[in-house]
Write an enzyme that holds these catalytic residues in place. Structure first.
Site, short mmCIF file in Angstrom:
data_model
loop_
_atom_site.label_atom_id
_atom_site.label_comp_id
_atom_site.label_asym_id
_atom_site.label_seq_id
_atom_site.Cartn_x
_atom_site.Cartn_y
_atom_site.Cartn_z
N ASN A 105 0.75 -1.30 -0.06
CA ASN A 105 0.08 -0.10 -0.13
C ASN A 105 0.98 1.19 0.04
O ASN A 105 0.62 2.24 -0.84
CB ASN A 105 -0.83 -0.03 1.28
CG ASN A 105 -2.02 -0.90 1.18
OD1 ASN A 105 -2.34 -1.61 0.15
ND2 ASN A 105 -2.65 -1.03 2.13
N ARG A 430 -10.62 -4.01 -14.50
CA ARG A 430 -9.32 -4.79 -14.27
C ARG A 430 -9.89 -6.21 -14.26
O ARG A 430 -10.86 -6.69 -13.68
CB ARG A 430 -9.06 -4.27 -12.37
CG ARG A 430 -8.60 -3.17 -12.38
CD ARG A 430 -8.05 -3.14 -11.03
NE ARG A 430 -7.75 -1.76 -10.50
CZ ARG A 430 -6.86 -0.84 -10.82
NH1 ARG A 430 -5.76 -1.35 -11.63
NH2 ARG A 430 -6.77 0.32 -10.53
N ARG A 460 -5.02 1.95 -13.50
CA ARG A 460 -3.50 2.30 -13.20
C ARG A 460 -2.82 0.79 -12.82
O ARG A 460 -3.55 -0.02 -12.02
CB ARG A 460 -3.37 3.07 -11.93
CG ARG A 460 -2.07 3.54 -11.71
CD ARG A 460 -1.92 4.50 -10.49
NE ARG A 460 -2.79 5.67 -10.59
CZ ARG A 460 -2.07 6.93 -11.21
NH1 ARG A 460 -1.06 6.79 -11.56
NH2 ARG A 460 -2.96 7.99 -11.32
N HIS A 490 -15.41 3.49 -15.28
CA HIS A 490 -15.24 2.35 -13.79
C HIS A 490 -16.42 1.75 -13.65
O HIS A 490 -16.18 0.80 -12.72
CB HIS A 490 -14.82 3.49 -12.69
CG HIS A 490 -14.39 2.86 -11.59
ND1 HIS A 490 -15.02 2.93 -10.53
CD2 HIS A 490 -13.00 2.40 -11.36
CE1 HIS A 490 -14.31 2.12 -9.38
NE2 HIS A 490 -13.12 1.89 -9.82
N TYR A 523 -12.26 -9.51 -1.68
CA TYR A 523 -12.91 -8.03 -1.75
C TYR A 523 -14.57 -8.35 -1.45
O TYR A 523 -15.06 -9.15 -1.99
CB TYR A 523 -12.77 -7.32 -2.90
CG TYR A 523 -11.16 -6.83 -3.18
CD1 TYR A 523 -10.27 -7.27 -2.82
CD2 TYR A 523 -11.20 -5.67 -4.01
CE1 TYR A 523 -9.23 -6.64 -3.24
CE2 TYR A 523 -9.80 -5.05 -4.41
CZ TYR A 523 -8.85 -5.60 -3.83
OH TYR A 523 -7.63 -5.03 -4.02
N ARG A 619 -13.90 2.88 4.74
CA ARG A 619 -12.96 1.94 4.85
C ARG A 619 -11.74 2.88 4.93
O ARG A 619 -10.75 2.64 5.67
CB ARG A 619 -12.93 0.85 3.80
CG ARG A 619 -11.47 0.04 3.98
CD ARG A 619 -11.46 -1.18 3.00
NE ARG A 619 -11.51 -0.71 1.75
CZ ARG A 619 -10.68 -0.50 0.63
NH1 ARG A 619 -9.25 -0.48 1.21
NH2 ARG A 619 -10.57 -0.05 -0.60
N HIS A 647 -15.18 -3.21 -0.02
CA HIS A 647 -15.02 -2.68 -1.35
C HIS A 647 -16.47 -2.10 -1.71
O HIS A 647 -16.44 -1.28 -2.51
CB HIS A 647 -14.29 -3.69 -2.29
CG HIS A 647 -13.76 -2.82 -3.53
ND1 HIS A 647 -14.34 -3.27 -4.76
CD2 HIS A 647 -12.84 -2.05 -3.73
CE1 HIS A 647 -13.93 -2.17 -5.63
NE2 HIS A 647 -12.82 -1.66 -5.05
#
Length: 763
Positions: A105, A430, A460, A490, A523, A619, A647
């Site tokens: 992270n 993704r 990214r 997204h 997730y 979160r 998530h």
């Protein structure tokens, strides 16, 4: 040697530093807006308690002081992740995993966020953040917080290292190698390591090589024995090699490992015959990862391929270096990488904390979480696996990872093979390298179906993988589009158009997470399956917007950014404030990863002052200051950090009936409440119309998150996070355990939902 993930590369036993305060996030000492010791409440059970009266502050809350800095809030979140590596209730290998995650992270934070601030400073941009700090001030405070966080990581590693040894997993140093170790390692080095290494001399004839971002390198100060001549050299640690090398088992069956750099140092004369070792160090640079893409690029894919190559050579943002290296060697590294002392973090311990995941050994399952098998919805089983029939009966919500993501994959696989399916439209932000989703889309195209895939090239760190997937889809005959140059797509949407009798029916999947089978195991996300005609039409309009710039109008149950999501959310918040002003029950429940958008935060402050009861489960980043008397005393914020990574994005509005209520308005979304999500991304906000799904989200999922105590940290008015206190012998409620042990409402099928617990009743 098969690589399972980079692991530690430096000294094994780090120096200790003072631990943080018990129950306080490791980054809570960061400077932030507000008084330094204001406390509202640390009760993590928001479902069965009410907000307190709030605390008094001296600040002007119409000023930037009403916001918490985004970057410092993120550091505080990573401090909470790090604190899990100290949690005695976690199995030791899970504590090690949390420590590794805190390292990865932090690496990404530097290459993205810190790099962006550095760029602003370099270009003379002095725009203030919403909380009133210049880029220079933010970098200064980040530096303080990061150094504190890295010291905490090393202290946590010292603790975990000792516990691993006690549990029979030993990481030994060169000084501890036995003759048997050296004999085994000699063969291992010669056969499996030596052929892959590339030792590089550094002198006028051999310039300092380029070291990629995150590349760990062993730097050596050598001396030739015959004449005493010195030589500086580098040994880049190759990505394909495991970071940890197996040693013979210990006397009592201990699993023993050595770091790869220790093995290399043990046999350094094989690489440099005739030289002795005077000193060494390990270093790791992190570089600016930002991509620059020409807006008028004729071929967007080719432009991204070029930009990815440029990314490798970004400016060094941070250099982590092991202590004890010779001064001339250190100076050479600093000069070659163009870093100042302020960019260097020296650690007396492990360089590359993110690599520690490589020490998680599969054959010690008792030191990890007990295995968990995701459920298959019984409704799908009622229809012998026919997902279309299950959806046609009524809408179905899956709660991942508690319910299997395999249903999403099978939905597309069934569509690919079904002769009645005419078309498939799919967003891909993704996904995994060997993606079953992409396989299904390719199969559908090869079977003659109309397949349109939106592949987001700007995801990214997944840009290269997405380019590869787009090439595969094109070869199979799918229509591949890349959306917008200045917007990321997204939203997570899949549409399957099927001919049934004399009509076309659209089956739609909306998700809060990515179409990624691997991350779906850890997730927590929502998957909504529906054949609602109006929602299906809304989804097709979004695809037309992405592929042909056809701006969607007259959406029914869907709101999208950048067109209308911010406006719609603000109106929903303001409506709740009007209900409170009219004396009606008024409440908002929301769950997301990040809350930083200033207009939304100000709207929540206004709603609080009007009397709306607001409970937020955030979160990560939160720029809102809760619990301030006369300003935000009706707002509570907590962060859940535990076995699974929260998530999903959910928001519930009481709409004059309070919460919970069957008449409340309930939404699921792909978007966090951030400027980028509202202005620079295509996102979805889906209103839930089905009664069972409505109850599942509100009375199960949100209620359990609000009731959680075991994994909850409560945000204080001054930006600190305090862990929910647990007395000795108590078993606090865990939302993660609740979801693992109890079936969900909408997937129960013919069994019925009578045995499904609702934590709060919406009737």
């Amino acid at each position: 040697m098969k690589r399972t993930g980079r692991s530690s590369r430096s000294a094994v036993t780090p120096s200790m530093s003072a631990p943080s305060e018990p129950g306080v996030s490791a980054a809570t000492k960061l400077p932030c807006a507000g008084q330094s010791h204001l406390a509202a409440s640390v009760d993590g059970d928001f479902l069965n308690s009410v907000a307190g009266p709030g605390v008094e502050v001296d600040e002007d809350l119409q000023s930037p002081a009403r916001f918490i800095n985004r970057e410092l809030s993120w550091l505080s979140f990573n401090g909470r992740v790090l604190e899990e590596s100290r949690n005695p209730k976690l199995p030791v290998l899970e504590r090690l995993r949390m420590l590794s995650i805190s390292g990865s992270n932090l690496d990404e934070f530097f290459t993205v966020r810190v790099a962006g601030l550095r760029q602003q400073v370099n270009e003379g941009i002095f725009r203030l953040s919403k909380d009133g700090l210049t880029p220079v001030q933010q970098l200064s405070r980040i530096s303080e917080g990061v150094r504190r966080l890295i010291a905490e990581q090393q202290a946590c590693w010292a603790d975990v290292f000792q516990e691993l040894a006690a549990a029979g997993i030993d990481l030994v140093t060169r000084r501890e190698f036995s003759d048997d170790d050296r004999n085994l390692l000699a063969t291992e080095f010669e056969d499996e390591i030596f052929p892959i290494l590339s030792p590089l001399a550094v002198d006028p004839a051999h310039p300092f090589p380029f070291i990629a971002s995150g590349g760990l390198t062993l730097a050596l100060q050598l001396r030739r024995r015959k004449d005493g001549r010195s030589l500086q050299a580098l040994i880049p640690i190759p990505q394909p090699l495991d970071r940890f090398v197996a040693l013979p088992s210990g006397r009592d069956g201990q699993i023993r490992r050595a770091t790869l750099e220790d093995v290399i140092l043990e046999f350094v004369e094989t690489l440099f015959p005739g030289y002795g070792l005077d000193g060494h160090c390990v270093f790791q640079p992190l570089r600016d990862s930002d991509l620059e893409v020409e807006e008028e690029a004729d071929d967007l894919v080719r432009e991204f391929e070029t930009a990815l190559k440029r990314r490798r050579r970004g400016e060094v943002i941070q250099l982590t270096l092991s202590s004890g290296g010779p001064k001339p060697l250190r100076q050479k590294i600093f000069e070659a990488l163009t870093v100042d002392e302020s960019d260097v973090i020296e650690v007396d311990g492990l360089v590359g904390i993110s690599d520690l995941g490589g020490l998680i050994v599969a054959d010690r399952s008792e030191l990890q979480w007990a295995p968990f098998q995701p459920r298959t919805p019984e409704r799908v089983q009622d229809f012998d696996g026919d997902i279309f029939s299950a959806i046609r009966q009524k809408d179905m919500l899956l709660h991942h990872p508690y319910e299997s993501f395999d249903i999403v994959v099978r939905f597309l696989q069934q569509a690919a093979q079904d002769p009645d399916v005419m078309a498939i439209k799919q967003t891909l932000y993704r996904t995994s390298n060997e993606s079953p989703i992409v396989e299904a889309l390719c199969e559908a195209a090869e079977n003659g179906k109309s397949v349109m895939a939106l592949v987001e090239l700007k995801a990214r760190f997944d840009e290269a993988a997405n380019i590869r997937q787009s090439r595969r889809l094109e070869r199979a005959g799918a229509n591949v589009v890349y959306g917008f140059i200045n917007l990321k797509t997204h939203a997570k949407i899949s549409s399957v158009v099927r001919r049934e009798e004399d009509r076309l029916l659209t089956y739609t999947h909306f998700g809060t997470g990515n179409y990624h089978p691997i991350t779906a195991k850890v997730y927590t996300d929502l998957s909504l399956f529906t054949c609602n005609r109006l929602l299906g039409r809304d989804a097709i309009k979004v695809f037309n917007f992405i592929s042909g710039y056809a701006r969607p109008e007259a959406l029914n149950y869907l709101s999208i950014s950048p067109i209308c999501m911010r406006k719609d959310l603000l109106e929903l918040i303001e409506n709740e404030a009007r209900m409170a002003a009219a004396g009606k029950p008024a409440a908002i429940w929301a769950k997301m990863n990040s809350l930083i958008e200033p207009d939304v935060i100000d709207a929540l402050y206004s709603a609080s002052r009007a009397g709306v009861k607001i409970d937020l489960v955030i979160r990560g980043i939160c720029g809102l200051r809760p619990g301030i008397a006369g300003f935000s005393e009706n707002i509570r914020v907590k962060s859940i950090v535990g076995r699974f990574l929260e998530h999903s994005r959910i928001v519930c509005f009481g709409s004059g009936y309070g919460l919970p209520s069957p008449k409340a308005r309930v939404f699921m979304s792909s978007a966090d409440w951030m400027v980028r999500n509202f202005d620079f991304r295509v996102e979805s906000l889906v209103e839930i119309r089905n009664r069972t799904v409505h109850a599942q989200i509100m009375s199960q999922i949100m209620a359990a998150n609000l009731a959680d105590q075991a994994n909850s940290w409560v945000l204080q008015p001054d930006g600190r996070y305090l862990r929910h206190p647990v007395a000795t012998g108590q078993s606090p409620f865990s939302c993660h355990r609740f979801f693992m042990e109890n079936p969900s409402l909408s997937g129960r099928g013919s069994v019925g939902a009578k045995d499904v617990p609702e934590l709060t009743h919406s009737n």
